[in-house]
Motif scaffolding. Structure first.
Motif, mmCIF file in Angstrom:
data_model
loop_
_atom_site.group_PDB
_atom_site.id
_atom_site.type_symbol
_atom_site.label_atom_id
_atom_site.label_comp_id
_atom_site.label_asym_id
_atom_site.label_seq_id
_atom_site.Cartn_x
_atom_site.Cartn_y
_atom_site.Cartn_z
ATOM 1 N N ASP A 24 0.862 -1.179 0.000
ATOM 2 C CA ASP A 24 0.000 0.000 0.000
ATOM 3 C C ASP A 24 0.904 1.236 0.000
ATOM 4 O OD1 ASP A 24 -2.057 1.803 0.222
ATOM 5 O OD2 ASP A 24 -2.907 0.950 2.060
ATOM 6 N N VAL A 25 1.184 1.738 -1.191
ATOM 7 C CA VAL A 25 2.198 2.772 -1.390
ATOM 8 C C VAL A 25 1.927 4.023 -0.549
ATOM 9 C CG1 VAL A 25 3.329 4.216 -3.114
ATOM 10 C CG2 VAL A 25 2.630 1.898 -3.707
ATOM 11 N N LYS A 26 0.708 4.501 -0.565
ATOM 12 C CA LYS A 26 0.360 5.700 0.201
ATOM 13 C C LYS A 26 -0.823 5.380 1.110
ATOM 14 C CE LYS A 26 2.047 9.321 -2.814
ATOM 15 N NZ LYS A 26 1.664 10.588 -3.453
ATOM 16 N N GLU A 27 -0.520 4.755 2.234
ATOM 17 C CA GLU A 27 -1.558 4.293 3.152
ATOM 18 C C GLU A 27 -2.425 5.456 3.654
ATOM 19 O OE1 GLU A 27 -1.889 1.849 7.356
ATOM 20 O OE2 GLU A 27 -0.016 1.777 6.244
ATOM 21 N N SER A 28 -1.868 6.647 3.702
ATOM 22 C CA SER A 28 -2.617 7.796 4.206
ATOM 23 C C SER A 28 -3.626 8.347 3.195
ATOM 24 C CB SER A 28 -1.662 8.907 4.629
ATOM 25 O OG SER A 28 -0.895 9.338 3.517
ATOM 26 N N ASP A 29 -3.467 8.012 1.902
ATOM 27 C CA ASP A 29 -4.422 8.473 0.888
ATOM 28 C C ASP A 29 -5.774 7.791 1.099
ATOM 29 O OD1 ASP A 29 -2.464 9.990 -0.232
ATOM 30 O OD2 ASP A 29 -2.336 8.857 -2.104
ATOM 31 N N ARG A 30 -6.831 8.512 0.804
ATOM 32 C CA ARG A 30 -8.163 7.942 0.970
ATOM 33 C C ARG A 30 -8.399 6.786 0.006
ATOM 34 N NH1 ARG A 30 -14.022 10.876 1.471
ATOM 35 N NH2 ARG A 30 -15.193 8.953 1.387
ATOM 36 N N TRP A 31 -7.960 6.931 -1.236
ATOM 37 C CA TRP A 31 -8.179 5.920 -2.269
ATOM 38 C C TRP A 31 -6.851 5.345 -2.721
ATOM 39 C CZ3 TRP A 31 -13.037 5.035 -1.909
ATOM 40 C CH2 TRP A 31 -13.940 6.061 -1.677
ATOM 41 N N LEU A 32 -6.886 4.092 -3.142
ATOM 42 C CA LEU A 32 -5.685 3.431 -3.675
ATOM 43 C C LEU A 32 -5.326 4.012 -5.036
ATOM 44 C CD1 LEU A 32 -6.536 -0.275 -2.855
ATOM 45 C CD2 LEU A 32 -4.826 1.138 -1.737
ATOM 46 N N ASN A 33 -4.047 4.019 -5.326
ATOM 47 C CA ASN A 33 -3.571 4.481 -6.632
ATOM 48 C C ASN A 33 -3.441 3.334 -7.622
ATOM 49 O OD1 ASN A 33 -3.358 7.208 -5.913
ATOM 50 N ND2 ASN A 33 -1.435 6.789 -4.864
ATOM 51 N N GLN A 34 -3.654 2.123 -7.176
ATOM 52 C CA GLN A 34 -3.590 0.951 -8.036
ATOM 53 C C GLN A 34 -4.740 0.015 -7.673
ATOM 54 O OE1 GLN A 34 -1.385 1.547 -5.541
ATOM 55 N NE2 GLN A 34 -1.616 -0.198 -4.198
ATOM 56 N N ILE A 35 -4.913 -1.001 -8.456
ATOM 57 C CA ILE A 35 -5.971 -1.974 -8.180
ATOM 58 C C ILE A 35 -5.622 -2.715 -6.892
ATOM 59 C CG2 ILE A 35 -7.052 -4.108 -8.982
ATOM 60 C CD1 ILE A 35 -6.648 -3.087 -11.828
ATOM 61 N N GLY A 36 -6.599 -2.896 -6.051
ATOM 62 C CA GLY A 36 -6.381 -3.603 -4.801
ATOM 63 C C GLY A 36 -7.423 -3.200 -3.781
ATOM 64 N N SER A 37 -7.152 -3.514 -2.539
ATOM 65 C CA SER A 37 -8.062 -3.136 -1.462
ATOM 66 C C SER A 37 -7.251 -2.902 -0.195
ATOM 67 C CB SER A 37 -9.095 -4.240 -1.218
ATOM 68 O OG SER A 37 -8.497 -5.327 -0.552
ATOM 69 N N ARG A 38 -7.929 -2.417 0.773
ATOM 70 C CA ARG A 38 -7.305 -2.236 2.085
ATOM 71 C C ARG A 38 -7.993 -3.132 3.108
ATOM 72 N NH1 ARG A 38 -6.523 4.004 1.060
ATOM 73 N NH2 ARG A 38 -4.353 3.942 0.401
ATOM 74 N N VAL A 39 -8.383 -4.299 2.667
ATOM 75 C CA VAL A 39 -9.052 -5.244 3.558
ATOM 76 C C VAL A 39 -8.109 -5.660 4.690
ATOM 77 C CG1 VAL A 39 -8.485 -7.381 2.322
ATOM 78 C CG2 VAL A 39 -10.627 -7.217 3.597
ATOM 79 N N TYR A 40 -6.808 -5.492 4.493
ATOM 80 C CA TYR A 40 -5.861 -5.809 5.561
ATOM 81 C C TYR A 40 -6.130 -4.940 6.791
ATOM 82 C CZ TYR A 40 -3.103 -1.607 4.510
ATOM 83 O OH TYR A 40 -2.690 -0.317 4.329
ATOM 84 N N LYS A 41 -6.629 -3.720 6.587
ATOM 85 C CA LYS A 41 -6.950 -2.851 7.720
ATOM 86 C C LYS A 41 -8.122 -3.424 8.519
ATOM 87 C CE LYS A 41 -5.153 1.512 6.056
ATOM 88 N NZ LYS A 41 -5.404 2.954 6.043
ATOM 89 N N LEU A 42 -9.083 -4.000 7.833
ATOM 90 C CA LEU A 42 -10.201 -4.647 8.503
ATOM 91 C C LEU A 42 -9.708 -5.855 9.296
ATOM 92 C CD1 LEU A 42 -13.220 -5.126 9.070
ATOM 93 C CD2 LEU A 42 -13.314 -6.372 6.896
ATOM 94 N N ALA A 43 -8.882 -6.672 8.671
ATOM 95 C CA ALA A 43 -8.348 -7.854 9.361
ATOM 96 C C ALA A 43 -7.564 -7.442 10.602
ATOM 97 C CB ALA A 43 -7.465 -8.657 8.414
ATOM 98 N N GLN A 44 -6.739 -6.408 10.494
ATOM 99 C CA GLN A 44 -5.957 -5.941 11.632
ATOM 100 C C GLN A 44 -6.856 -5.400 12.732
ATOM 101 O OE1 GLN A 44 -2.315 -6.122 11.916
ATOM 102 N NE2 GLN A 44 -3.191 -6.066 13.957
ATOM 103 N N SER A 45 -7.910 -4.690 12.354
ATOM 104 C CA SER A 45 -8.852 -4.156 13.330
ATOM 105 C C SER A 45 -9.569 -5.274 14.084
ATOM 106 C CB SER A 45 -9.862 -3.261 12.621
ATOM 107 O OG SER A 45 -10.813 -2.782 13.524
ATOM 108 N N ILE A 46 -9.936 -6.324 13.364
ATOM 109 C CA ILE A 46 -10.600 -7.469 14.006
ATOM 110 C C ILE A 46 -9.649 -8.131 14.998
ATOM 111 C CG2 ILE A 46 -11.501 -9.802 13.597
ATOM 112 C CD1 ILE A 46 -12.630 -8.640 10.920
#
Length: 67
Positions: free
Chosen positions: A37-59
C-alpha cells in the motif's frame, strides 16, 4: 487458484474451509498488504487492490484473545 491450494495444502473446500491452515499466515499477509500500500494515508488506492488488511488488523486488535 483452487488447484494451487490443493497442491499446497493437500485439500481445499470452499464450503468446509479449514481456517487452521490459514491463521498462522494472517500476520504475514497483513504485513505484505501494508507494504504494498504505497500511500496508506491516501483515501483511495492508486492501483488496483483493497485495504481489507486494515479490517483484518482491526478485528485482530479488538479480539478479547489478543494480548
Amino acid at each position: 487458484m483452487e488447484l494451487e491450494l490443493i497442491s499446497i495444502l493437500g485439500s481445499y473446500s470452499k464450503s468446509n474451509l479449514k481456517t487452521s491452515c490459514y491463521l498462522p499466515n494472517v500476520d504475514a499477509a497483513i504485513a505484505n498488504a501494508r507494504a504494498s500500500d504505497v500511500k496508506e494515508s491516501d483515501r483511495w488506492l492508486n492501483q488496483i487492490g483493497s485495504r481489507v488488511y486494515k479490517l483484518a488488523q482491526s478485528i485482530i486488535d479488538s479480539s478479547p484473545n489478543n494480548p
